[in-house]
Motif scaffolding. Structure first.
Motif, PDB file in Angstrom:
ATOM      1  N   HIS A  23      41.204  38.691  35.777  1.00 34.45           N
ATOM      2  CA  HIS A  23      42.223  39.037  34.843  1.00 34.45           C
ATOM      3  C   HIS A  23      41.583  39.539  34.026  1.00 34.45           C
ATOM      4  O   HIS A  23      40.519  39.213  33.293  1.00 34.45           O
ATOM      5  N   GLU A  26      40.743  38.342  29.996  1.00 37.17           N
ATOM      6  CA  GLU A  26      39.772  37.083  29.901  1.00 37.17           C
ATOM      7  C   GLU A  26      38.335  37.534  29.729  1.00 37.17           C
ATOM      8  O   GLU A  26      37.497  37.845  30.507  1.00 37.17           O
ATOM      9  N   ARG A  65      46.312  41.255  32.018  1.00 36.65           N
ATOM     10  CA  ARG A  65      46.087  40.160  33.012  1.00 36.65           C
ATOM     11  C   ARG A  65      45.875  41.079  34.559  1.00 36.65           C
ATOM     12  O   ARG A  65      45.105  40.819  35.151  1.00 36.65           O
ATOM     13  N   HIS A 118      36.981  32.900  34.576  1.00 37.16           N
ATOM     14  CA  HIS A 118      38.144  32.771  33.892  1.00 37.16           C
ATOM     15  C   HIS A 118      38.064  32.125  32.376  1.00 37.16           C
ATOM     16  O   HIS A 118      37.352  31.431  32.378  1.00 37.16           O
ATOM     17  N   ASN A 119      38.926  32.590  31.730  1.00 41.58           N
ATOM     18  CA  ASN A 119      39.297  31.839  30.397  1.00 41.58           C
ATOM     19  C   ASN A 119      40.865  31.398  30.294  1.00 41.58           C
ATOM     20  O   ASN A 119      41.585  32.211  30.983  1.00 41.58           O
TER      21      ASN A 119
HETATM   22 ZN   LIG Z   1      42.201  34.158  35.005  1.00 39.92          ZN
END
Ligand SMILES: [Zn+2]
Ligand SMILES: CC(=O)N[C@@H](CC(=O)O)C(=O)O
Length: 313
Positions: A23, A26, A65, A118-119
């Motif tokens: 994404h 992130e 994203r 990921h965040n």
């Molecule tokens: Zn993510």
């Protein structure tokens, strides 16, 4: 010879990838992977070849994203075998490329381990995401990481729900591991979140190195939170959201939610209570990226899994 009569054998985990930018907004994963692509000394080990890789460069470029469709939902058998080349959505093309480089998914040639960084905007802290309760290599890794970072904590989210499971970028590997750290807004870097992610990766790679050196890991138990149900925001007949996450629930990721507890607050101040049948542990509460997925949070149930002893085949 093994000292345990029930130990699971896994082949040496030499080929390891670290994905960032699945994404593009992130930023901890994007930044760490970019850093390690310039100089990968920190993530190499004697017996591990680590490949840091930006999975969705167009989304990273735009700090969004995704461009056409969510890459972390795109690794379905249909997508991975779809003809169409340049006419396919960008992320489907990218999924096919990633599957060629790191897979093929489900084959003996696939990478051993993929960490996908990921965040989340949710207050989840450090969360490791697994897709199988039967992968004893990954369960042992979780146990190792949890012990190594104590007294800091990291929780394990198990997503093997028949309907809610999705086809992730990391799923091309034999041992897929998601790492989700928050809270961090989209497009923003926070030093505490960045450092927490970095430390988890260090211990994860140390674990793989020890395994490859031949260390045997005794049986252990791992506490996991199993994905149970997706909860949407309350909506009107036109599908418009009519309530927010209740202040008592906001930021309360992993805190028990009991039947009757406040869950949403309507714009005119009414409280909507949780109506489930028992205690659940909500997470991904008010995640920004999940408004489009009609998800206000997911409920999980806590369980303890047993990991067999493991050793190198
Ligand atoms: Zn993510
Ligand atoms: C906020 C976010 O992107 N979470 C990830 C979780 C995962 O990697 O399984 C996702 O929905 O793809």
């Amino acid at each position: 010879m093994s000292s345990y009569n029930n130990s699971a054998c896994y082949s040496e985990a030499r080929r390891v990838a670290i994905f960032g930018g699945t994404h593009g907004n992130e930023m901890s994963g994007v930044t760490l992977v970019n850093l390690w692509m310039k100089n990968s000394a920190e993530v190499q080990r004697k017996r591990v070849e680590t490949k840091p890789f930006i999975t969705n460069p167009k989304a990273v470029e735009k700090c969004t994203r995704y461009v056409d469709t969510d890459l972390n939902r795109a690794f379905t058998p249909e997508n991975l075998s779809a003809p169409g080349g340049d006419d396919l959505p960008y992320e489907v093309q990218r999924a096919q490329e990633i599957n060629r480089i790191f897979g093929p998914k489900g084959s003996p040639e696939a990478y051993d381990v993929i960490f996908d960084l990921h965040n989340t905007t949710s207050n989840m802290g450090c969360t490791l995401i697994l897709e199988s309760s039967k992968d004893h290599f990954n369960l042992q890794m979780m146990n190792y990481i949890k012990k190594a970072i104590a007294p800091a904590s990291c929780l394990v989210l198990l997503n093997e729900h028949p309907l809610l499971k999705y086809s992730t970028s990391r799923s091309v590997a034999k041992h897929p591991v998601g790492l989700e750290v928050g809270p961090q807004p989209q497009g923003v870097l926070r030093s505490n979140i960045f450092e927490a992610m970095r430390v988890i990766l260090k211990h994860a790679l140390d674990f793989i190195e020890l395994f490859n050196e031949g260390m045997e890991f005794p049986p252990c138990t791992v506490e996991v939170f199993r994905v149970s149900e997706r909860i949407d925001y309350p909506r009107d007949a036109n599908g418009n959201i009519i309530a927010m996450v209740h202040p008592n629930l906001q930021d309360g990721d992993w805190e028990p939610l009991n039947p009757g507890d406040p869950m949403f607050q309507t714009f005119d101040g009414k409280t909507i209570h949780y109506q489930g049948s028992g205690t659940v542990y909500p997470t991904f509460i008010n995640e920004a990226a999940y408004y489009e997925k009609q998800q206000a949070f997911v409920t999980t149930r806590r369980e303890t899994l047993v990991a067999s002893a493991i050793r190198k085949a």
